[in-house]
Design an enzyme around this catalytic site. Structure first.
Site, short mmCIF file in Angstrom:
data_model
loop_
_atom_site.label_atom_id
_atom_site.label_comp_id
_atom_site.label_asym_id
_atom_site.label_seq_id
_atom_site.Cartn_x
_atom_site.Cartn_y
_atom_site.Cartn_z
N ILE A 91 0.85 -1.19 0.00
CA ILE A 91 0.00 0.00 0.00
C ILE A 91 0.88 1.23 0.00
O ILE A 91 1.84 1.32 0.80
CB ILE A 91 -0.91 0.03 1.24
N CYS A 92 0.57 2.14 -0.86
CA CYS A 92 1.29 3.40 -0.87
C CYS A 92 0.45 4.42 -0.12
O CYS A 92 -0.41 5.07 -0.71
CB CYS A 92 1.54 3.85 -2.32
N ALA A 93 0.70 4.47 1.22
CA ALA A 93 -0.06 5.43 2.03
C ALA A 93 0.91 6.10 2.98
O ALA A 93 1.73 5.43 3.64
CB ALA A 93 -1.17 4.73 2.80
#
Lengths: 152, 446
Positions: A91-93
């Site tokens: 996840i790119c968060a």
């Protein structure tokens, strides 16, 4: 496992067992290292009816250091198709990286993921998905993401 | 600061009640432990939590404002006190400790009181941690089984009753067996030991001796007790003897009792004074204590004179010649050879006799006095008649010397003349009173 991490996780688990946020259920939490929670986007969204699984891997530095959070991608669960979620579940968060704060918790991360999915406008993979998945390290924490999308 | 915080931080508290959420650190989600507040944004965390958070990312975990270690200081006292006084259970509650106290007192409880606190071996012999309540019963295997005779490092089952190579003596040694040898050989020796068949006898004998010793001790105690009573009684007897001194005598029929005679012989010698020294004639005149034995023979029962209480006086304190006044009347000395009761009886008899004598004498005196009175009265009447004659003669002489016409009608009263004449008044004035003072009653009484 540090004593702070243990105590903190024990407390979080106790609270989650008593009351989970809507759409979130504990799948497995048998130790203080790896937890799995199911997540379902409530209300009107592109992911209506789908259930995903989030995997948390904690280290001794939790909650000072962020946990390693990925979507499970195996025969039972698939990672959601989302511009910030790679097909391998990474996840790119920002809150899972540089924006992590010790005051955040498992429940807070889950709710953030719910809201991230709910606000999705278009079902698509990140643009560099195939290249990233091919070379991706095992843990997303070793990836230097560039957080450029402030809309989600 | 950091060391103390880390030492107390190692404790995992178990709170008795739900804690106000305002007192929870949002990093560890537990009540503040050494609360620390940021100066820039006034957020409060545990000291250790915020320190480790800043070490990773120098910003406030809550509002992400830049933060360094210098910006963190201890929280205000009220916050510190509120969390210090939160009630907690003892850390060893799961082990059985029911103690609960303020959080700040838990460390003291664990350090000094808690019976379930694991402590290191007090003799540093092992690496075990022993609960405080089990410390006394803690022991090490080698405390009992280390063999000093042979080189066995870990004594096995053969050492259960001691090293087989150890030099031991026969178990009948107290009774006279001189055998010594290896421990392993002792059973063989016992089969041949001449004392072995007597074992039962020795056992019985020692039991009897023990019983006798116990009885002996009991008797000794009793004897001591009796000796004490005897001493006290002897002291009382001494005092009594001192009081009774001249009359103290043994009953004639008790002289054959050796105990009594031996106990009285020594105290008599210790008496300071011997009464017989002051009464040398008491034994020579034993029968003269009552000079009037026959006179009042029939009147000894005298109700008018109840027995007088004779004031006690030590006879030897009186002067020696007190009982023998210089007059011809001789009073018999005290009879010191008789019993005390006899002496008292004879004294009482003497008092009765004395009382009789006194009464008798009194009556004789009364009679003598009355007789004397009658005689005096008669004489007085004679004197009065003589005085009257003299008065008439004086009157006549005076009438002859004074001329009748000069006297006129005046009659000369002899009483007036007497009162007018100072000389006559002094001679005769008290005369009438004298006649009146004679007690006629006593005369008629006779």
């Amino acid at each position: 496992m540090g004593s702070i991490a243990t105590r903190r996780l024990a407390k979080e688990l106790r609270e989650l067992s008593l009351e989970c946020p809507t759409g979130i259920k504990i799948l497995s939490a048998n130790d203080f290292h790896t937890w799995r929670l199911s997540i379902e986007v409530m209300g009107d969204s592109l992911y209506q009816g789908q259930v995903f699984a989030l995997q948390f891997i904690f280290d001794a530095q939790y909650p000072i250091a962020s946990p390693e959070v990925t979507f499970v991608s195996d025969e039972h669960y698939k990672a959601p198709i989302h511009p910030h979620v790679y097909s391998n579940g990474h996840i790119c968060a920002s809150i899972l990286g540089t924006e992590w704060s010790p005051i955040l918790s498992v429940a807070a991360v889950c709710v953030t993921m719910q809201s991230m999915l709910a606000s999705c406008k278009k079902l698509e993979r990140p643009p560099d998905n195939d290249r990233y998945v091919r070379h991706a390290p095992k843990s997303p924490k070793n990836t230097r993401f560039v957080y450029d999308d402030d809309t989600v | 600061m950091t060391s103390s915080s880390s030492s107390s931080f190692s404790l995992s508290y178990s709170y008795v009640e739900a804690v106000n959420p305002n007192l929870l650190c949002c990093i560890c989600r537990t009540p503040f432990n050494v609360p620390a507040t940021t100066k820039s944004c006034s957020h409060t965390f545990c000291w250790e939590c915020i320190c480790s958070a800043i070490a990773v990312l120098p910003q406030c975990p809550i509002d992400r404002s830049p933060l360094s270690l210098e910006d963190v200081s201890l929280a205000s006292p009220i916050v510190r006190h509120m969390v210090s006084e939160l009630p907690v259970y003892c850390t060893h509650r799961s082990l059985g400790c029911d103690h609960q106290c303020e959080r700040q007192l838990l460390e003291h409880h664990l350090k000094d009181e808690c019976l379930y606190e694991p402590l290191p071996c007090p003799e540093r012999k092992c690496d075990q941690f022993i609960k405080r309540k089990d410390l006394k019963s803690h022991s090490h295997p080698d405390d009992h089984q280390s063999c000093t005779t042979c080189d066995l490092k870990f004594p096995d089952a053969s050492h259960a009753s001691g090293c087989p190579d150890a030099q031991v003596s026969c178990e009948h040694q107290p009774h006279g067996c001189r055998w010594t040898g290896r421990q392993a050989d002792r059973p063989d020796h016992l089969e041949r030991c001449p004392y072995e068949p007597l074992k039962e006898f020795f056992l019985m004998n020692s039991k009897r001796i023990t019983a006798l010793e116990a009885e002996n001790q009991r008797l000794k105690d009793r004897l001591e007790e009796l000796a004490f009573v005897f001493d006290r009684s002897r002291h009382d007897v001494h005092a009594m003897k001192y009081l009774l001194h001249p009359w103290f005598k043994l009953p004639a029929n008790a002289s054959h009792n050796p105990t009594t005679s031996s106990s009285t012989s020594s105290p008599t010698g210790t008496m300071p004074l011997n009464g017989t020294d002051f009464f040398p004639h008491s034994s020579s005149q034993p029968d003269e204590h009552d000079p009037f034995p026959e006179i009042f023979e029939g009147e000894t029962q005298h109700t008018l004179f109840p027995p007088h209480r004779i004031p006690f006086q030590y006879p030897h304190l009186l002067p020696p010649d007190h009982t023998a006044p210089p007059t011809s009347i001789s009073v018999a000395p005290l009879d010191l050879d008789g019993t005390l009761e006899h002496t008292f009886t004879s004294l009482r008899d003497s008092v009765v006799v004395l009382a009789k004598t006194v009464e008798h004498t009194g009556r004789r005196h009364d009679i003598a006095l009355t007789t004397e009175n009658v005689r005096v009265a008669e004489e007085l009447a004679g004197v009065k008649a003589a005085v009257r004659g003299i008065r008439q003669q004086v009157h006549r002489i005076m009438m002859e010397r004074v001329p009748g016409n000069e006297m006129g009608d005046k009659r000369m009263d002899p009483d007036m003349m007497v009162s007018g004449n100072p000389y006559l008044r002094s001679v005769l004035g008290s005369y009438p009173a004298l006649t009146k003072s004679i007690p006629t009653t006593s005369v008629t009484k006779l």
